[in-house]
Enzyme design. Structure first.
Site, PDB file in Angstrom:
ATOM      1  N   ASP A   1       0.853  -1.177   0.000  1.00 18.55           N
ATOM      2  CA  ASP A   1       0.000   0.000   0.000  1.00 18.55           C
ATOM      3  C   ASP A   1       0.900   1.242   0.000  1.00 18.55           C
ATOM      4  OD1 ASP A   1      -2.372   1.496   0.177  1.00 18.55           O
ATOM      5  OD2 ASP A   1      -2.251   1.555   2.368  1.00 18.55           O
TER       6      ASP A   1
ATOM      7  N   ASP B   1      -0.610   5.033   0.979  1.00 20.90           N
ATOM      8  CA  ASP B   1      -1.072   5.944   2.036  1.00 20.90           C
ATOM      9  C   ASP B   1      -0.936   5.274   3.400  1.00 20.90           C
ATOM     10  OD1 ASP B   1      -1.804   7.792   0.108  1.00 20.90           O
ATOM     11  OD2 ASP B   1      -3.858   7.099   0.002  1.00 20.90           O
TER      12      ASP B   1
END
Length: 256
Positions: free
Chosen positions: A8, A10
């Protein structure tokens, strides 16, 4: 054995415009070791080029557009498999609109086949009214991702899930969500890398999207505590990650 990494962004690599401790070292080690990897993000606002340039502005160099897959890309791919030509009403940014154009769809407010919703910093009551009307008249309700909040410097801000919730409350219909935690997103990423899911580790900061999605796809999972999830929250879930780290700089993939 873990040979590939899906991560990922963020809350893992950055929070808003601030790089997270250890993130650059994490990426440079992947590049130096020639480890196959992808940044898989529920961010549908930006294109792979936007994300590459953003990381460069934060001091992370050496990446290409092929190192990214977004929920906007996955949503466009999914819808193209469902329907060869379609009209779409979009609540979201340029990244989502660009990907829908790329698969041959038109953006329209005239009897759209789909209402596709992502995070939008310009979401308005007028857009809410239109989305509700189109769905009530038969348009299919699609969400790029279910995230309720996004981590930014200084705290969190509302994300796509809050907009989806408003439309769902007004229509009584639930969206089909393409992005994490849908394992479809993970399968697309592992296919892009050319590896089996069990050869991948999914690195993320969200138990309800990154970790459960990776687990359901058959991947190893590594939770980092630099984003949304805290140690105190771990017991709130009926599943657990394979590994927990404070940030990505602590991860040694050769030992996983």
């Amino acid at each position: 054995m873990v040979t590939s990494v899906i991560s990922d962004m963020d809350g893992v690599i950055y929070r808003g415009k601030q790089l997270i401790a250890g993130a650059n070292e994490f990426v440079q080690k992947l590049l130096a070791d020639k480890t196959p990897f992808l940044f898989l993000t529920n961010n549908a606002e930006q294109t792979p080029l936007d994300l590459k340039l953003k990381l460069e502005s934060l001091g992370i160099h050496g990446l290409t557009e092929d190192n990214f897959i977004t929920s906007a890309m996955a949503t466009a791919m999914f819808l193209r498999q469902q329907k060869e030509r379609a009209k779409v009403y979009v609540i979201g940014g340029g990244g989502l609109i660009n990907e829908l154009y790329n698969v041959g769809f038109s953006i329209s407010e005239s009897n759209p086949d789909y209402v596709v919703v992502a995070k939008s910093s310009t979401f308005s009551f007028e857009q809410l009214k239109k989305a509700v009307r189109f769905i009530d008249h038969g348009a299919k309700f699609i969400g790029t991702n279910p995230d309720m909040i996004d981590p930014v410097e200084g705290g969190n801000e509302p994300a796509a899930g809050t907009i989806l919730a408003a439309i769902s409350a007004a229509t009584g219909k639930k969206p089909y969500i393409v992005g994490k935690p849908n394992a479809l997103m993970m399968m697309l990423a592992s296919r892009k890398l050319g590896v089996h899911p069990e050869e991948c580790v999914m690195v993320g900061d969200r138990m309800d999207t990154d970790i459960v999605g990776g687990m359901e796809a058959g991947m190893k999972t590594a939770l980092v505590l630099s984003g949304v999830t805290t140690t105190d929250m771990l017991n709130d879930f009926p599943y657990k990650p394979d590994y927990v780290f404070n940030h990505v700089g602590e991860i040694d993939f050769k030992s996983l």
